[in-house]
Design a protein around this motif. Sequence first.
Motif, short mmCIF file in Angstrom:
data_model
loop_
_atom_site.label_atom_id
_atom_site.label_comp_id
_atom_site.label_asym_id
_atom_site.label_seq_id
_atom_site.Cartn_x
_atom_site.Cartn_y
_atom_site.Cartn_z
N ILE A 1 -5.01 34.90 -42.13
CA ILE A 1 -6.10 34.99 -43.10
C ILE A 1 -6.08 36.34 -43.81
CG2 ILE A 1 -8.63 35.01 -43.36
CD1 ILE A 1 -8.77 33.00 -41.06
N ALA A 2 -5.76 37.41 -43.08
CA ALA A 2 -5.68 38.75 -43.69
C ALA A 2 -4.58 38.81 -44.74
CB ALA A 2 -5.45 39.79 -42.60
N THR A 3 -3.44 38.18 -44.43
CA THR A 3 -2.32 38.16 -45.39
C THR A 3 -2.71 37.41 -46.66
OG1 THR A 3 -0.70 38.26 -43.59
CG2 THR A 3 0.08 37.47 -45.73
N ASP A 4 -3.35 36.24 -46.49
CA ASP A 4 -3.81 35.46 -47.65
C ASP A 4 -4.84 36.23 -48.46
OD1 ASP A 4 -2.16 33.40 -46.98
OD2 ASP A 4 -3.69 32.20 -45.97
N ALA A 5 -5.73 36.95 -47.77
CA ALA A 5 -6.77 37.72 -48.45
C ALA A 5 -6.17 38.82 -49.32
CB ALA A 5 -7.73 38.33 -47.42
N ALA A 6 -5.12 39.45 -48.78
CA ALA A 6 -4.46 40.51 -49.56
C ALA A 6 -3.77 39.94 -50.79
CB ALA A 6 -3.46 41.24 -48.66
N LYS A 7 -3.13 38.79 -50.63
CA LYS A 7 -2.42 38.17 -51.75
C LYS A 7 -3.37 37.74 -52.87
CE LYS A 7 1.54 36.34 -49.16
NZ LYS A 7 2.19 35.10 -48.66
N THR A 8 -4.53 37.21 -52.47
CA THR A 8 -5.49 36.68 -53.45
C THR A 8 -6.54 37.71 -53.86
OG1 THR A 8 -6.87 35.78 -51.66
CG2 THR A 8 -5.20 34.33 -52.60
N GLN A 9 -6.41 38.93 -53.34
CA GLN A 9 -7.37 40.00 -53.64
C GLN A 9 -8.81 39.57 -53.32
OE1 GLN A 9 -6.33 40.96 -57.80
NE2 GLN A 9 -5.10 42.69 -57.04
N MET A 10 -8.96 38.97 -52.18
CA MET A 10 -10.27 38.52 -51.73
C MET A 10 -11.17 39.72 -51.44
SD MET A 10 -10.98 35.99 -48.48
CE MET A 10 -9.69 34.86 -49.02
#
Length: 263
Positions: A36-45
């Motif tokens: 989830i942290a990796t996805d958050a970084a990619k999507t600039q969450m």
Amino acid sequence: MTAKRRGLTEQAADTAIEGACKALRLPTIRSQFEEIATDAAKTQMTYRGFLAELLLAECDDRARRRSERRIKAAAFPRQKSIREFDFDANPNIDAAVIHTLAKCEWVRKGLPLCLIGDSGTGKSHLLIALGTEAAMAGFRVKYVLATKLVNELVEAADEKQLTKTIARYGRVDLLCIDELGYMELDKQGAELMFQVLTEREEKNSVAIASNESFGGWTKTFTDPRLCTAIVDRLTFGGNIIETGTDSFRLAQTRARNERKDAG
């Protein structure tokens, strides 16, 4: 009060997350945090969005595990679902009615359900599938064969544990009784079954599957007055689904054999 910033390195942060998740019993966040942290970084969450994703993942997984525990506690003999049921093979059963029952409003209201029909017409499949839907919806469910229930009640009476046993069956939100009508009950067995149904009357739901129409229940409950009282408790305000007399299970077996012979 502002939380203290610890200035952790990435490695130290990962270790802290691992330890905190263990201490707080958050196994899903612990296992999914990195993804989830990796996805958050990619999507600039945003930070709030990231926190929400973590907490929702934990909540969803806990709900799934609770459903699994309720289904296991119900003691179904096999897995069955509404999705797997072949409505085309048995036109006696209205798919719309079954899908409405799957919403479990009848369980919420404590109403009964009767599935009546010959062997192979889908009674047990629907009983288990609707019981599973109730368990997934958060209700406490128990499945039992009619013979097993009566035998357990007789043993409990002999051991002076009857009140405790009846109360246990009375507490579940939905009691699914399968294969009612396959055996003749003596007076004690019939009266004990009646006590269980009375304990649940207008409070918690009972769903039964029977190969006998109500008129034939005198073979199971030989006392006419007791039979009438039991039928009344299992039908008042409830749903009656007649699955018919033609075994689609037998028809499917014959069709498979015919295809093998043709091949």
